[in-house]
Design a protein around this motif. Structure first.
Motif, PDB file in Angstrom:
ATOM      1  N   UNK A  57       0.897  -1.226   0.072  1.00  0.00           N
ATOM      2  CA  UNK A  57      -0.015   0.128   0.015  1.00  0.00           C
ATOM      3  C   UNK A  57       1.113   1.182   0.032  1.00  0.00           C
ATOM      4  N   UNK A  58       1.714   1.649   1.085  1.00  0.00           N
ATOM      5  CA  UNK A  58       2.650   2.684   1.219  1.00  0.00           C
ATOM      6  C   UNK A  58       3.350   2.210   2.538  1.00  0.00           C
ATOM      7  N   UNK A  65      -0.888   0.660  12.205  1.00  0.00           N
ATOM      8  CA  UNK A  65      -1.903   0.151  13.004  1.00  0.00           C
ATOM      9  C   UNK A  65      -1.712  -1.066  14.058  1.00  0.00           C
ATOM     10  N   UNK A 106      13.074  10.716  -6.378  1.00  0.00           N
ATOM     11  CA  UNK A 106      12.907  11.497  -7.502  1.00  0.00           C
ATOM     12  C   UNK A 106      13.562  10.544  -8.714  1.00  0.00           C
ATOM     13  N   UNK A 108      13.420   7.323  -9.219  1.00  0.00           N
ATOM     14  CA  UNK A 108      13.057   5.692  -8.924  1.00  0.00           C
ATOM     15  C   UNK A 108      13.959   4.914  -8.573  1.00  0.00           C
ATOM     16  N   UNK A 148       8.153  14.771   1.431  1.00  0.00           N
ATOM     17  CA  UNK A 148       7.364  15.933   0.771  1.00  0.00           C
ATOM     18  C   UNK A 148       6.609  16.508   2.064  1.00  0.00           C
TER      19      UNK A 148
ATOM     20  N   UNK B  10      -2.061  10.582  -6.692  1.00  0.00           N
ATOM     21  CA  UNK B  10      -1.252  11.608  -5.958  1.00  0.00           C
ATOM     22  C   UNK B  10      -1.891  12.858  -6.452  1.00  0.00           C
ATOM     23  N   UNK B  14       1.979  17.556  -6.601  1.00  0.00           N
ATOM     24  CA  UNK B  14       2.821  16.632  -5.870  1.00  0.00           C
ATOM     25  C   UNK B  14       3.541  15.944  -6.887  1.00  0.00           C
ATOM     26  N   UNK B  15       4.784  15.900  -6.946  1.00  0.00           N
ATOM     27  CA  UNK B  15       5.710  15.210  -7.868  1.00  0.00           C
ATOM     28  C   UNK B  15       5.381  13.627  -7.977  1.00  0.00           C
ATOM     29  N   UNK B  17       7.185  10.707  -9.529  1.00  0.00           N
ATOM     30  CA  UNK B  17       8.353  10.071 -10.196  1.00  0.00           C
ATOM     31  C   UNK B  17       8.062   8.990 -11.132  1.00  0.00           C
ATOM     32  N   UNK B  18       7.042   8.111 -10.522  1.00  0.00           N
ATOM     33  CA  UNK B  18       6.750   6.897 -11.637  1.00  0.00           C
ATOM     34  C   UNK B  18       6.127   7.378 -12.787  1.00  0.00           C
ATOM     35  N   UNK B  41      -3.273   3.941  -8.099  1.00  0.00           N
ATOM     36  CA  UNK B  41      -3.446   2.750  -7.484  1.00  0.00           C
ATOM     37  C   UNK B  41      -4.841   2.676  -7.690  1.00  0.00           C
ATOM     38  N   UNK B  66      -6.838   4.564   5.936  1.00  0.00           N
ATOM     39  CA  UNK B  66      -5.772   3.693   5.332  1.00  0.00           C
ATOM     40  C   UNK B  66      -5.270   3.450   3.862  1.00  0.00           C
ATOM     41  N   UNK B  67      -6.411   3.609   3.176  1.00  0.00           N
ATOM     42  CA  UNK B  67      -5.999   3.178   1.637  1.00  0.00           C
ATOM     43  C   UNK B  67      -5.429   4.513   1.050  1.00  0.00           C
ATOM     44  N   UNK B  68      -5.650   5.632   1.353  1.00  0.00           N
ATOM     45  CA  UNK B  68      -4.934   6.729   0.896  1.00  0.00           C
ATOM     46  C   UNK B  68      -4.092   7.506   1.955  1.00  0.00           C
ATOM     47  N   UNK B  69      -3.029   8.347   1.642  1.00  0.00           N
ATOM     48  CA  UNK B  69      -2.532   9.113   2.644  1.00  0.00           C
ATOM     49  C   UNK B  69      -2.832  10.691   2.143  1.00  0.00           C
ATOM     50  N   UNK B  71      -2.101  13.566   3.041  1.00  0.00           N
ATOM     51  CA  UNK B  71      -0.964  14.503   2.881  1.00  0.00           C
ATOM     52  C   UNK B  71      -0.510  14.586   1.196  1.00  0.00           C
ATOM     53  N   UNK B  72      -0.533  13.496   0.768  1.00  0.00           N
ATOM     54  CA  UNK B  72       0.106  13.329  -0.753  1.00  0.00           C
ATOM     55  C   UNK B  72      -0.923  12.962  -1.812  1.00  0.00           C
TER      56      UNK B  72
END
Lengths: 260, 88
Positions: A57-58, A65, A106, A108, A148, B10, B14-15, B17-18, B41, B66-69, B71-72
Protein backbone atom coordinates in the motif's frame (compact mmCIF):
# COMPACT_ATOMS: atom_id res chain seq x y z
CA UNK A 1 18.95 2.95 30.42
CA UNK A 2 16.86 0.56 28.38
CA UNK A 3 16.07 0.73 24.67
CA UNK A 4 12.95 -0.86 23.17
CA UNK A 5 13.62 -1.99 19.61
CA UNK A 6 10.23 -2.55 18.00
CA UNK A 7 10.08 -5.45 15.56
CA UNK A 8 7.45 -5.55 12.81
CA UNK A 9 7.10 -8.39 10.31
CA UNK A 10 9.61 -7.25 7.71
CA UNK A 11 11.86 -5.14 9.94
CA UNK A 12 15.46 -5.86 8.98
CA UNK A 13 17.57 -3.32 10.88
CA UNK A 14 16.31 -4.36 14.30
CA UNK A 15 19.43 -6.38 15.11
CA UNK A 16 21.72 -3.59 13.98
CA UNK A 17 19.91 -1.20 16.33
CA UNK A 18 20.08 -3.74 19.14
CA UNK A 19 23.82 -4.13 18.53
CA UNK A 20 24.35 -0.36 18.48
CA UNK A 21 22.45 0.09 21.75
CA UNK A 22 23.89 -2.85 23.66
CA UNK A 23 27.30 -3.66 22.23
CA UNK A 24 28.45 -0.29 20.95
CA UNK A 25 27.23 2.07 23.65
CA UNK A 26 26.77 -0.50 26.42
CA UNK A 27 23.10 0.04 27.32
CA UNK A 28 20.29 -2.42 27.92
CA UNK A 29 18.12 -3.26 24.91
CA UNK A 30 15.19 -5.53 24.26
CA UNK A 31 13.18 -6.47 21.18
CA UNK A 32 9.48 -5.64 21.39
CA UNK A 33 7.23 -7.57 19.01
CA UNK A 34 4.63 -5.52 17.13
CA UNK A 35 1.72 -7.21 18.93
CA UNK A 36 2.91 -6.14 22.40
CA UNK A 37 0.96 -3.50 24.24
CA UNK A 38 3.36 -2.63 27.00
CA UNK A 39 6.37 -0.34 26.93
CA UNK A 40 6.70 0.13 30.66
CA UNK A 41 10.28 -0.03 31.89
CA UNK A 42 11.71 1.37 28.66
CA UNK A 43 13.44 4.73 28.44
CA UNK A 44 13.70 5.08 24.67
CA UNK A 45 11.85 3.53 21.74
CA UNK A 46 13.44 2.82 18.36
CA UNK A 47 11.43 1.97 15.26
CA UNK A 48 14.05 0.34 13.03
CA UNK A 49 14.38 0.20 9.28
CA UNK A 50 13.16 -2.52 6.96
CA UNK A 51 10.08 -3.27 4.93
CA UNK A 52 7.30 -3.68 7.47
CA UNK A 53 4.39 -5.59 5.94
CA UNK A 54 6.30 -5.69 2.66
CA UNK A 55 5.78 -1.93 2.21
CA UNK A 56 2.37 -2.87 0.77
CA UNK A 57 0.00 0.00 0.00
CA UNK A 58 2.55 2.62 1.19
CA UNK A 59 5.67 2.30 3.32
CA UNK A 60 4.58 2.23 6.95
CA UNK A 61 0.86 2.44 6.15
CA UNK A 62 -0.02 -0.92 7.67
CA UNK A 63 2.58 -0.96 10.45
CA UNK A 64 1.12 2.18 11.96
CA UNK A 65 -1.97 0.18 12.96
CA UNK A 66 0.06 -2.51 14.76
CA UNK A 67 -1.01 -2.90 18.41
CA UNK A 68 2.36 -1.68 19.71
CA UNK A 69 1.87 1.67 17.95
CA UNK A 70 -0.86 2.72 20.40
CA UNK A 71 1.76 2.38 23.13
CA UNK A 72 4.43 4.14 21.07
CA UNK A 73 2.00 7.06 20.67
CA UNK A 74 1.30 7.14 24.38
CA UNK A 75 5.04 6.97 25.13
CA UNK A 76 5.69 9.82 22.69
CA UNK A 77 2.90 12.00 24.05
CA UNK A 78 4.29 11.57 27.55
CA UNK A 79 7.56 13.05 26.28
CA UNK A 80 9.52 9.82 25.92
CA UNK A 81 12.25 9.83 23.26
CA UNK A 82 11.25 7.99 20.07
CA UNK A 83 13.57 7.49 17.10
CA UNK A 84 12.33 6.26 13.72
CA UNK A 85 15.02 5.20 11.28
CA UNK A 86 14.21 4.78 7.58
CA UNK A 87 11.09 2.58 7.57
CA UNK A 88 10.63 3.63 11.20
CA UNK A 89 10.53 7.26 10.02
CA UNK A 90 7.96 6.31 7.37
CA UNK A 91 5.83 4.66 10.08
CA UNK A 92 5.99 7.80 12.27
CA UNK A 93 4.81 9.87 9.29
CA UNK A 94 1.94 7.51 8.53
CA UNK A 95 0.98 7.50 12.21
CA UNK A 96 0.84 11.29 12.20
CA UNK A 97 3.46 11.53 14.96
CA UNK A 98 5.56 13.51 12.49
CA UNK A 99 4.27 15.79 9.71
CA UNK A 100 4.64 15.18 5.96
CA UNK A 101 4.85 12.05 3.80
CA UNK A 102 7.28 10.05 1.68
CA UNK A 103 7.27 9.77 -2.09
CA UNK A 104 9.25 7.48 -4.36
CA UNK A 105 12.81 8.71 -4.86
CA UNK A 106 13.04 11.39 -7.53
CA UNK A 107 14.98 9.12 -9.91
CA UNK A 108 12.99 5.97 -8.93
CA UNK A 109 16.21 4.21 -7.91
CA UNK A 110 16.73 2.43 -4.64
CA UNK A 111 19.67 4.44 -3.30
CA UNK A 112 22.16 2.60 -1.12
CA UNK A 113 25.16 4.82 -0.46
CA UNK A 114 26.99 7.04 1.98
CA UNK A 115 25.51 10.46 2.55
CA UNK A 116 26.54 13.50 4.53
CA UNK A 117 23.95 15.03 6.79
CA UNK A 118 24.21 18.30 8.69
CA UNK A 119 22.81 18.57 12.18
CA UNK A 120 20.39 21.51 12.06
CA UNK A 121 19.39 21.52 15.72
CA UNK A 122 20.77 20.07 18.90
CA UNK A 123 17.51 20.59 20.77
CA UNK A 124 16.33 16.97 20.37
CA UNK A 125 17.30 14.15 22.73
CA UNK A 126 19.03 12.43 19.78
CA UNK A 127 21.23 15.37 18.79
CA UNK A 128 22.02 16.90 22.18
CA UNK A 129 25.71 16.00 21.98
CA UNK A 130 26.04 17.34 18.44
CA UNK A 131 27.22 20.76 17.47
CA UNK A 132 24.73 22.55 15.20
CA UNK A 133 26.22 22.54 11.74
CA UNK A 134 28.17 19.35 12.46
CA UNK A 135 28.36 17.05 9.43
CA UNK A 136 27.87 13.31 9.91
CA UNK A 137 28.70 10.60 7.41
CA UNK A 138 25.79 8.16 7.58
CA UNK A 139 24.55 5.75 4.89
CA UNK A 140 21.08 5.61 3.32
CA UNK A 141 19.29 2.60 1.81
CA UNK A 142 15.81 3.35 0.54
CA UNK A 143 13.56 3.63 -2.48
CA UNK A 144 10.97 5.87 -0.85
CA UNK A 145 12.76 8.62 1.00
CA UNK A 146 11.68 11.63 -0.99
CA UNK A 147 10.30 13.70 1.86
CA UNK A 148 7.29 15.79 0.94
CA UNK A 149 5.51 18.53 2.83
CA UNK A 150 3.53 21.44 1.40
CA UNK A 151 4.82 25.01 1.57
CA UNK A 152 2.83 25.96 4.65
CA UNK A 153 4.06 22.81 6.38
CA UNK A 154 7.66 23.58 5.47
CA UNK A 155 7.33 27.07 6.94
CA UNK A 156 5.98 25.54 10.14
CA UNK A 157 8.90 23.11 10.30
CA UNK A 158 11.35 25.95 9.91
CA UNK A 159 9.60 28.28 12.35
CA UNK A 160 9.43 25.57 15.03
CA UNK A 161 12.98 24.31 14.43
CA UNK A 162 11.75 20.87 13.46
CA UNK A 163 14.28 20.20 10.72
CA UNK A 164 16.91 18.06 12.40
CA UNK A 165 19.08 16.86 9.50
CA UNK A 166 19.71 18.03 5.93
CA UNK A 167 21.62 16.26 3.16
CA UNK A 168 24.75 18.22 2.33
CA UNK A 169 28.12 17.74 0.72
CA UNK A 170 31.11 16.70 2.84
CA UNK A 171 31.73 20.28 3.90
CA UNK A 172 28.16 20.87 5.03
CA UNK A 173 26.83 22.84 2.07
CA UNK A 174 23.24 22.17 0.99
CA UNK A 175 23.49 21.49 -2.75
CA UNK A 176 21.11 19.85 -5.25
CA UNK A 177 23.77 17.19 -5.96
CA UNK A 178 23.93 16.16 -2.31
CA UNK A 179 20.18 15.49 -2.22
CA UNK A 180 19.94 11.75 -2.95
CA UNK A 181 16.18 11.40 -3.31
CA UNK A 182 14.56 14.74 -4.09
CA UNK A 183 13.45 15.58 -0.56
CA UNK A 184 11.97 19.02 -0.04
CA UNK A 185 14.67 21.43 1.16
CA UNK A 186 17.21 18.55 1.36
CA UNK A 187 15.46 17.28 4.49
CA UNK A 188 16.91 14.03 5.86
CA UNK A 189 15.29 14.09 9.29
CA UNK A 190 12.72 16.01 11.33
CA UNK A 191 11.23 16.09 14.81
CA UNK A 192 7.83 16.88 16.30
CA UNK A 193 7.23 20.26 17.93
CA UNK A 194 8.31 19.06 21.35
CA UNK A 195 11.45 17.56 19.83
CA UNK A 196 11.18 14.16 21.53
CA UNK A 197 10.08 12.27 18.39
CA UNK A 198 12.74 12.19 15.67
CA UNK A 199 12.67 10.48 12.29
CA UNK A 200 15.46 10.23 9.73
CA UNK A 201 16.08 8.26 6.55
CA UNK A 202 19.85 7.65 6.99
CA UNK A 203 20.96 4.77 9.19
CA UNK A 204 23.01 5.85 12.24
CA UNK A 205 23.06 2.23 13.49
CA UNK A 206 25.03 1.25 10.38
CA UNK A 207 27.72 3.82 11.10
CA UNK A 208 28.58 3.26 14.74
CA UNK A 209 32.05 1.80 14.36
CA UNK A 210 35.08 2.76 12.32
CA UNK A 211 35.24 -0.62 10.62
CA UNK A 212 31.83 0.12 9.07
CA UNK A 213 33.28 3.13 7.30
CA UNK A 214 32.05 5.69 9.79
CA UNK A 215 31.41 5.96 13.51
CA UNK A 216 29.49 9.22 13.11
CA UNK A 217 26.09 7.65 13.81
CA UNK A 218 27.10 6.75 17.32
CA UNK A 219 26.50 10.26 18.63
CA UNK A 220 22.75 9.85 17.98
CA UNK A 221 22.58 6.97 20.46
CA UNK A 222 25.01 8.57 22.91
CA UNK A 223 22.95 11.76 22.88
CA UNK A 224 19.80 10.06 24.10
CA UNK A 225 21.73 8.34 26.89
CA UNK A 226 23.11 11.71 27.99
CA UNK A 227 19.68 13.31 27.66
CA UNK A 228 18.03 10.69 29.84
CA UNK A 229 20.80 10.92 32.43
CA UNK A 230 20.10 14.67 32.54
CA UNK A 231 16.39 14.03 32.87
CA UNK A 232 17.10 11.60 35.68
CA UNK A 233 18.87 14.36 37.58
CA UNK A 234 15.97 16.72 36.93
CA UNK A 235 13.48 14.07 38.05
CA UNK A 236 15.39 13.43 41.26
CA UNK A 237 15.48 17.17 41.94
CA UNK A 238 11.73 17.42 41.34
CA UNK A 239 11.05 14.48 43.62
CA UNK A 240 13.16 16.10 46.33
CA UNK A 241 11.25 19.34 45.94
CA UNK A 242 7.96 17.45 46.11
CA UNK A 243 9.04 15.80 49.36
CA UNK A 244 10.03 19.15 50.82
CA UNK A 245 6.70 20.65 49.76
CA UNK A 246 4.81 17.77 51.36
CA UNK A 247 6.87 18.24 54.50
CA UNK A 248 6.06 21.96 54.58
CA UNK A 249 2.36 21.32 54.00
CA UNK A 250 2.38 18.75 56.78
CA UNK A 251 4.07 21.19 59.13
CA UNK A 252 1.60 23.94 58.23
CA UNK A 253 -1.28 21.55 58.87
CA UNK A 254 0.13 20.71 62.28
CA UNK A 255 1.36 17.32 61.17
CA UNK A 256 -2.21 16.14 60.62
CA UNK A 257 -2.13 15.78 56.88
CA UNK A 258 -1.47 12.05 57.17
CA UNK A 259 -4.91 11.52 58.76
CA UNK A 260 -7.89 11.47 56.47
CA UNK B 1 -23.07 -7.29 -1.78
CA UNK B 2 -21.30 -4.09 -2.71
CA UNK B 3 -18.29 -3.61 -4.93
CA UNK B 4 -16.27 -0.47 -4.35
CA UNK B 5 -13.90 0.50 -7.15
CA UNK B 6 -11.41 2.85 -5.56
CA UNK B 7 -8.83 5.06 -7.24
CA UNK B 8 -6.01 6.66 -5.31
CA UNK B 9 -3.95 9.31 -7.08
CA UNK B 10 -1.19 11.67 -6.04
CA UNK B 11 -2.60 15.17 -5.56
CA UNK B 12 -2.06 17.72 -8.27
CA UNK B 13 1.20 19.52 -7.60
CA UNK B 14 2.81 16.53 -5.88
CA UNK B 15 5.70 15.24 -7.97
CA UNK B 16 4.98 11.80 -9.43
CA UNK B 17 8.35 10.18 -10.22
CA UNK B 18 6.70 7.04 -11.63
CA UNK B 19 4.46 9.06 -13.91
CA UNK B 20 7.46 11.00 -15.18
CA UNK B 21 9.40 7.80 -15.90
CA UNK B 22 6.46 6.31 -17.80
CA UNK B 23 6.03 9.58 -19.71
CA UNK B 24 9.69 9.42 -20.71
CA UNK B 25 9.35 5.80 -21.83
CA UNK B 26 6.27 6.57 -23.93
CA UNK B 27 7.95 9.53 -25.59
CA UNK B 28 11.05 7.45 -26.32
CA UNK B 29 8.81 4.97 -28.12
CA UNK B 30 7.51 7.69 -30.37
CA UNK B 31 4.34 8.77 -28.60
CA UNK B 32 5.36 12.39 -28.96
CA UNK B 33 1.91 13.78 -28.26
CA UNK B 34 1.76 12.41 -24.73
CA UNK B 35 1.76 15.41 -22.40
CA UNK B 36 1.57 13.94 -18.94
CA UNK B 37 1.28 10.59 -17.16
CA UNK B 38 0.16 10.15 -13.58
CA UNK B 39 0.42 6.74 -11.92
CA UNK B 40 -2.05 5.81 -9.20
CA UNK B 41 -3.58 2.81 -7.50
CA UNK B 42 -6.79 0.96 -8.21
CA UNK B 43 -8.43 -1.19 -5.55
CA UNK B 44 -11.56 -3.35 -5.53
CA UNK B 45 -13.20 -3.88 -2.18
CA UNK B 46 -16.20 -6.17 -1.70
CA UNK B 47 -18.48 -5.55 1.26
CA UNK B 48 -21.32 -7.54 2.71
CA UNK B 49 -24.80 -6.21 2.19
CA UNK B 50 -25.84 -3.09 4.04
CA UNK B 51 -27.57 0.14 3.12
CA UNK B 52 -25.93 2.25 0.39
CA UNK B 53 -25.36 5.22 2.68
CA UNK B 54 -23.76 2.99 5.28
CA UNK B 55 -21.56 1.31 2.67
CA UNK B 56 -20.49 4.65 1.24
CA UNK B 57 -19.59 5.97 4.66
CA UNK B 58 -17.55 2.86 5.39
CA UNK B 59 -15.60 3.00 2.12
CA UNK B 60 -15.01 6.72 2.60
CA UNK B 61 -13.62 6.07 6.07
CA UNK B 62 -11.31 3.26 4.95
CA UNK B 63 -10.00 5.47 2.16
CA UNK B 64 -9.25 8.25 4.60
CA UNK B 65 -7.72 6.07 7.32
CA UNK B 66 -5.71 3.52 5.39
CA UNK B 67 -6.08 3.30 1.63
CA UNK B 68 -4.85 6.82 0.92
CA UNK B 69 -2.51 9.24 2.64
CA UNK B 70 -4.27 12.61 2.69
CA UNK B 71 -0.94 14.46 2.83
CA UNK B 72 -0.03 13.43 -0.72
CA UNK B 73 -2.99 11.56 -2.22
CA UNK B 74 -6.64 11.95 -3.08
CA UNK B 75 -9.17 9.23 -3.67
CA UNK B 76 -12.46 8.63 -5.45
CA UNK B 77 -14.69 5.60 -5.71
CA UNK B 78 -17.78 4.10 -7.26
CA UNK B 79 -20.04 1.75 -5.42
CA UNK B 80 -22.08 -0.89 -7.25
CA UNK B 81 -24.52 -3.40 -5.88
CA UNK B 82 -23.76 -6.94 -6.99
CA UNK B 83 -26.33 -9.74 -7.18
CA UNK B 84 -26.54 -11.90 -4.07
CA UNK B 85 -25.09 -14.82 -6.06
CA UNK B 86 -21.79 -12.95 -5.95
CA UNK B 87 -21.79 -13.29 -2.15
CA UNK B 88 -18.99 -15.54 -0.97
Amino acid sequence: MKFAIVVFPGSNCDRDCFYAARDVIGQEAEFVWHTHRDLSGFDCVILPGGFSYGDYLRSGAIARFAPVMTEVERFARAGGPVLGICNGFQILLEAGLLPGAMLRNRDLQFRCEETFIRVETSRTPFTGLCREGQVLKVPIAHGEGNYFIDEAGLKDLEANRQIVFRYTDASGRVTPESNPNGSVSNIAGICNRQGNVVGLMPHPERSCEGMLGSADGRVIFESVVADLAGRGVARAANALMDRQTIHQVEKAAGGASGCR
Amino acid sequence: MWLARIRVMLKKGVLDPQGKAVLGALQTQGYKRVQEVRVGKYLEVRLHSMGRIEAEAEVEEMCRRLLSNPVIEEFSFELDELPESAER
